[in-house]
Design a protein around this motif. Sequence first.
Motif, PDB file in Angstrom:
ATOM      1  N   SER A  20     -57.227   1.891 -37.810  1.00  0.00           N
ATOM      2  CA  SER A  20     -57.607   3.019 -38.672  1.00  0.00           C
ATOM      3  C   SER A  20     -56.803   3.039 -39.960  1.00  0.00           C
ATOM      4  CB  SER A  20     -57.449   4.340 -37.924  1.00  0.00           C
ATOM      5  OG  SER A  20     -56.085   4.641 -37.719  1.00  0.00           O
ATOM      6  N   GLN A  21     -55.707   2.317 -40.004  1.00  0.00           N
ATOM      7  CA  GLN A  21     -54.883   2.269 -41.211  1.00  0.00           C
ATOM      8  C   GLN A  21     -55.317   1.170 -42.172  1.00  0.00           C
ATOM      9  OE1 GLN A  21     -50.865   1.900 -39.841  1.00  0.00           O
ATOM     10  NE2 GLN A  21     -50.807   3.959 -39.022  1.00  0.00           N
ATOM     11  N   LEU A  22     -56.097   0.220 -41.686  1.00  0.00           N
ATOM     12  CA  LEU A  22     -56.438  -0.937 -42.511  1.00  0.00           C
ATOM     13  C   LEU A  22     -57.278  -0.579 -43.732  1.00  0.00           C
ATOM     14  CD1 LEU A  22     -57.116  -3.637 -39.770  1.00  0.00           C
ATOM     15  CD2 LEU A  22     -55.084  -3.353 -41.205  1.00  0.00           C
ATOM     16  N   ALA A  23     -58.401   0.079 -43.526  1.00  0.00           N
ATOM     17  CA  ALA A  23     -59.300   0.374 -44.656  1.00  0.00           C
ATOM     18  C   ALA A  23     -58.628   1.267 -45.706  1.00  0.00           C
ATOM     19  CB  ALA A  23     -60.593   0.996 -44.158  1.00  0.00           C
ATOM     20  N   PRO A  24     -58.000   2.398 -45.311  1.00  0.00           N
ATOM     21  CA  PRO A  24     -57.362   3.211 -46.343  1.00  0.00           C
ATOM     22  C   PRO A  24     -56.249   2.471 -47.093  1.00  0.00           C
ATOM     23  CG  PRO A  24     -57.603   4.484 -44.325  1.00  0.00           C
ATOM     24  CD  PRO A  24     -57.969   3.064 -44.002  1.00  0.00           C
ATOM     25  N   THR A  25     -55.486   1.651 -46.384  1.00  0.00           N
ATOM     26  CA  THR A  25     -54.406   0.911 -47.039  1.00  0.00           C
ATOM     27  C   THR A  25     -54.963  -0.100 -48.031  1.00  0.00           C
ATOM     28  OG1 THR A  25     -52.979   1.196 -45.114  1.00  0.00           O
ATOM     29  CG2 THR A  25     -52.398  -0.571 -46.634  1.00  0.00           C
ATOM     30  N   LEU A  26     -55.993  -0.828 -47.619  1.00  0.00           N
ATOM     31  CA  LEU A  26     -56.608  -1.797 -48.531  1.00  0.00           C
ATOM     32  C   LEU A  26     -57.242  -1.104 -49.734  1.00  0.00           C
ATOM     33  CD1 LEU A  26     -58.178  -4.294 -45.960  1.00  0.00           C
ATOM     34  CD2 LEU A  26     -56.196  -4.662 -47.456  1.00  0.00           C
ATOM     35  N   LEU A  27     -57.896   0.022 -49.495  1.00  0.00           N
ATOM     36  CA  LEU A  27     -58.502   0.751 -50.617  1.00  0.00           C
ATOM     37  C   LEU A  27     -57.452   1.301 -51.579  1.00  0.00           C
ATOM     38  CD1 LEU A  27     -61.492   2.608 -48.945  1.00  0.00           C
ATOM     39  CD2 LEU A  27     -61.588   0.944 -50.803  1.00  0.00           C
ATOM     40  N   LEU A  28     -56.351   1.799 -51.049  1.00  0.00           N
ATOM     41  CA  LEU A  28     -55.278   2.282 -51.925  1.00  0.00           C
ATOM     42  C   LEU A  28     -54.730   1.132 -52.774  1.00  0.00           C
ATOM     43  CD1 LEU A  28     -53.356   4.729 -49.575  1.00  0.00           C
ATOM     44  CD2 LEU A  28     -54.636   5.342 -51.635  1.00  0.00           C
ATOM     45  N   ALA A  29     -54.480  -0.003 -52.136  1.00  0.00           N
ATOM     46  CA  ALA A  29     -53.968  -1.158 -52.867  1.00  0.00           C
ATOM     47  C   ALA A  29     -54.964  -1.627 -53.929  1.00  0.00           C
ATOM     48  CB  ALA A  29     -53.631  -2.288 -51.903  1.00  0.00           C
ATOM     49  N   ALA A  30     -56.236  -1.687 -53.544  1.00  0.00           N
ATOM     50  CA  ALA A  30     -57.265  -2.102 -54.508  1.00  0.00           C
ATOM     51  C   ALA A  30     -57.355  -1.115 -55.663  1.00  0.00           C
ATOM     52  CB  ALA A  30     -58.616  -2.236 -53.806  1.00  0.00           C
ATOM     53  N   THR A  31     -57.240   0.159 -55.369  1.00  0.00           N
ATOM     54  CA  THR A  31     -57.336   1.169 -56.429  1.00  0.00           C
ATOM     55  C   THR A  31     -56.156   1.061 -57.385  1.00  0.00           C
ATOM     56  OG1 THR A  31     -58.565   2.605 -54.942  1.00  0.00           O
ATOM     57  CG2 THR A  31     -57.643   3.625 -56.910  1.00  0.00           C
ATOM     58  N   ILE A  32     -54.982   0.765 -56.860  1.00  0.00           N
ATOM     59  CA  ILE A  32     -53.833   0.547 -57.750  1.00  0.00           C
ATOM     60  C   ILE A  32     -54.152  -0.601 -58.706  1.00  0.00           C
ATOM     61  CG2 ILE A  32     -51.427  -0.253 -57.840  1.00  0.00           C
ATOM     62  CD1 ILE A  32     -51.021   1.357 -55.180  1.00  0.00           C
ATOM     63  N   LEU A  55     -60.867   9.220 -50.914  1.00  0.00           N
ATOM     64  CA  LEU A  55     -60.715  10.437 -50.134  1.00  0.00           C
ATOM     65  C   LEU A  55     -61.442  10.345 -48.797  1.00  0.00           C
ATOM     66  CD1 LEU A  55     -59.606  13.313 -49.954  1.00  0.00           C
ATOM     67  CD2 LEU A  55     -61.679  14.090 -51.120  1.00  0.00           C
ATOM     68  N   SER A  56     -62.690   9.886 -48.820  1.00  0.00           N
ATOM     69  CA  SER A  56     -63.447   9.811 -47.565  1.00  0.00           C
ATOM     70  C   SER A  56     -62.820   8.805 -46.600  1.00  0.00           C
ATOM     71  CB  SER A  56     -64.915   9.481 -47.831  1.00  0.00           C
ATOM     72  OG  SER A  56     -65.034   8.214 -48.429  1.00  0.00           O
ATOM     73  N   SER A  57     -62.393   7.678 -47.101  1.00  0.00           N
ATOM     74  CA  SER A  57     -61.743   6.684 -46.245  1.00  0.00           C
ATOM     75  C   SER A  57     -60.442   7.238 -45.668  1.00  0.00           C
ATOM     76  CB  SER A  57     -61.463   5.412 -47.051  1.00  0.00           C
ATOM     77  OG  SER A  57     -60.711   4.510 -46.282  1.00  0.00           O
ATOM     78  N   GLY A  58     -59.689   7.921 -46.498  1.00  0.00           N
ATOM     79  CA  GLY A  58     -58.428   8.507 -46.039  1.00  0.00           C
ATOM     80  C   GLY A  58     -58.629   9.583 -44.984  1.00  0.00           C
ATOM     81  N   ILE A  59     -59.633  10.412 -45.191  1.00  0.00           N
ATOM     82  CA  ILE A  59     -59.907  11.473 -44.213  1.00  0.00           C
ATOM     83  C   ILE A  59     -60.340  10.865 -42.889  1.00  0.00           C
ATOM     84  CG2 ILE A  59     -61.513  13.330 -43.625  1.00  0.00           C
ATOM     85  CD1 ILE A  59     -61.409  14.142 -46.616  1.00  0.00           C
ATOM     86  N   LEU A  60     -61.271   9.921 -42.940  1.00  0.00           N
ATOM     87  CA  LEU A  60     -61.731   9.286 -41.700  1.00  0.00           C
ATOM     88  C   LEU A  60     -60.584   8.564 -40.989  1.00  0.00           C
ATOM     89  CD1 LEU A  60     -65.197   7.907 -42.827  1.00  0.00           C
ATOM     90  CD2 LEU A  60     -64.744   9.854 -41.322  1.00  0.00           C
ATOM     91  N   GLY A  61     -59.772   7.853 -41.755  1.00  0.00           N
ATOM     92  CA  GLY A  61     -58.625   7.169 -41.163  1.00  0.00           C
ATOM     93  C   GLY A  61     -57.647   8.147 -40.534  1.00  0.00           C
ATOM     94  N   ALA A  62     -57.384   9.256 -41.212  1.00  0.00           N
ATOM     95  CA  ALA A  62     -56.453  10.262 -40.682  1.00  0.00           C
ATOM     96  C   ALA A  62     -56.990  10.906 -39.413  1.00  0.00           C
ATOM     97  CB  ALA A  62     -56.177  11.330 -41.740  1.00  0.00           C
ATOM     98  N   VAL A  63     -58.281  11.187 -39.385  1.00  0.00           N
ATOM     99  CA  VAL A  63     -58.882  11.788 -38.184  1.00  0.00           C
ATOM    100  C   VAL A  63     -58.713  10.855 -36.985  1.00  0.00           C
ATOM    101  CG1 VAL A  63     -61.085  12.441 -37.123  1.00  0.00           C
ATOM    102  CG2 VAL A  63     -60.495  13.301 -39.387  1.00  0.00           C
ATOM    103  N   VAL A  64     -58.982   9.572 -37.187  1.00  0.00           N
ATOM    104  CA  VAL A  64     -58.833   8.608 -36.097  1.00  0.00           C
ATOM    105  C   VAL A  64     -57.369   8.510 -35.680  1.00  0.00           C
ATOM    106  CG1 VAL A  64     -59.037   6.169 -35.472  1.00  0.00           C
ATOM    107  CG2 VAL A  64     -60.885   7.298 -36.699  1.00  0.00           C
ATOM    108  N   GLN A  65     -56.472   8.441 -36.654  1.00  0.00           N
ATOM    109  CA  GLN A  65     -55.044   8.336 -36.344  1.00  0.00           C
ATOM    110  C   GLN A  65     -54.543   9.545 -35.569  1.00  0.00           C
ATOM    111  OE1 GLN A  65     -52.783   7.648 -39.904  1.00  0.00           O
ATOM    112  NE2 GLN A  65     -53.908   5.801 -40.399  1.00  0.00           N
ATOM    113  N   ILE A  66     -54.894  10.723 -36.022  1.00  0.00           N
ATOM    114  CA  ILE A  66     -54.437  11.945 -35.363  1.00  0.00           C
ATOM    115  C   ILE A  66     -55.016  12.043 -33.957  1.00  0.00           C
ATOM    116  CG2 ILE A  66     -54.592  14.471 -35.446  1.00  0.00           C
ATOM    117  CD1 ILE A  66     -54.413  14.110 -38.576  1.00  0.00           C
ATOM    118  N   SER A  67     -56.285  11.697 -33.810  1.00  0.00           N
ATOM    119  CA  SER A  67     -56.917  11.712 -32.497  1.00  0.00           C
ATOM    120  C   SER A  67     -56.261  10.705 -31.562  1.00  0.00           C
ATOM    121  CB  SER A  67     -58.411  11.416 -32.645  1.00  0.00           C
ATOM    122  OG  SER A  67     -59.023  11.308 -31.396  1.00  0.00           O
TER     123      SER A  67
END
Length: 137
Positions: A20-32, A55-67
């Motif tokens: 669940s951390q992969l997509a948000p991390t890659l998107l953050l890096a790509a956005t930088i 934002l959507s990737s981060g929210i989905l990733g956070a929901v999975v992580q928290i769950s």
Amino acid sequence: MTEHELHGMWAKARTHVITSQLAPTLLLAATIWFVIEGLGAQPGPIKVAAALVLLSSGILGAVVQISAAGEAQAIAADLAALAKHGELSAVSTRIIASAKWTVVVRVVTPVIFTLTYLALLWAIFAPPAVGGMMPAN
């Protein structure tokens, strides 16, 4: 449930946290990278779309992580309950001890994502005079 079944569930929860951390991390890096390449100079709709994808990737990733972290805590609690009825393996003892670190997944990681997201929004939308990125040459 058996100790062995709980070990399998723990491994599955841990895998969910990692993936669940992969997509948000890659998107953050790509956005930088996109910010460095001039995303801030793009038309408003492009900048908003980039912000919403993050934002959507981060929210989905956070929901999975928290769950998954909540499930991991429950698994550790089930293992601790089994300990009251007999001896547990060293693996179970380690799982029970490491369950306290799920707070990192539930709290620290989402906070870091949020701060990074806010910094990227600032770089994308703020004018250069207040810290926004200069348009690419």
